[in-house]
Design an enzyme around this catalytic site. Sequence first.
Site, mmCIF file in Angstrom:
data_model
loop_
_atom_site.group_PDB
_atom_site.id
_atom_site.type_symbol
_atom_site.label_atom_id
_atom_site.label_comp_id
_atom_site.label_asym_id
_atom_site.label_seq_id
_atom_site.Cartn_x
_atom_site.Cartn_y
_atom_site.Cartn_z
ATOM 1 N N ALA A 66 0.844 -1.191 0.000
ATOM 2 C CA ALA A 66 0.000 0.000 0.000
ATOM 3 C C ALA A 66 0.884 1.247 0.000
ATOM 4 C CB ALA A 66 -0.911 0.001 1.219
ATOM 5 N N GLY A 110 0.420 -5.112 0.836
ATOM 6 C CA GLY A 110 -0.789 -5.084 0.033
ATOM 7 C C GLY A 110 -0.619 -5.698 -1.336
ATOM 8 N N GLU A 113 -1.062 -9.327 -0.795
ATOM 9 C CA GLU A 113 -2.477 -9.557 -0.521
ATOM 10 C C GLU A 113 -3.315 -9.458 -1.799
ATOM 11 O OE1 GLU A 113 -3.264 -8.063 3.962
ATOM 12 O OE2 GLU A 113 -2.360 -6.548 2.646
ATOM 13 N N GLU A 133 4.279 -5.868 7.383
ATOM 14 C CA GLU A 133 3.597 -4.769 8.074
ATOM 15 C C GLU A 133 4.057 -4.576 9.514
ATOM 16 O OE1 GLU A 133 0.808 -5.780 4.685
ATOM 17 O OE2 GLU A 133 2.175 -6.857 6.008
#
Length: 259
Positions: A66, A110, A113, A133
């Site tokens: 992200a 992300g 993911e 993370e």
Amino acid sequence: MEHEPPILFEKLERVALIRLNRPHVYNALNDALMDALTEALDDCAQDAQINCVVITGSAQAFAAGADISTIAKLNYQQAYKEDLISRNWERLRTFRKPVIAAVSGLALGGGCELAMMCDTIFAAENAKFGLPEVKIGTIPGAGGTQRLPRSIGKAKAMDMCLTARSMDAQEAERSGLVARIFPTAQLLEETLKIAQTIASYSQPILMMMKESVNRAFESPLQEGILFERRSLHAAFALHDQKEGMQAFLEKRPAVFKDC
């Protein structure tokens, strides 16, 4: 300010190719990119000619995670009220046609993911997967703590999440996260070949197949078996089932009509 579109979208016969396109930040995922991805998937869902989707990035990065610069200053109220992640990351979860992630380079946070939201992952030899993370004081929030254990088991998932270590393509394939590995320069070409093979089959059967396999992760075995059996029975209502079996008996290629 960014001037390039956050994704590049093209249709190659019955396959749609979506390229994540923020190379200056290793395809970090921000709202503009995720909104564009959602719009592209909506387009593919409505296009009866598209039977399979491939999502890829660059040779250096599928997506490095992200875009932290856009979310670092959020507080709890903002994250909750704005429905962070859920607002515009969930379209892949409800998309009914097959989706392949073609991962080269980094697939972290992300990005990992997002790849796991796809139906299968093909990796280049240089691919790296990870959920780091913990290093930035948070947890995976786009399904990482749920999908990774389902793919590689609890022990390895805990190892990756708690230590932030990454997994190379070879370990990812051995562990069940990745389906196939290709030389980096050949990843997209080989993935598109497979996608075209998938896309040549009956669209309703592909959708039923995907739904049935996904049910294995969302229901007890007996309920999953029942769902599979009823889907099999439903297939006998299709023209494509009649054509497929008749073609087999006549020793000729089937001509499916997606009905």
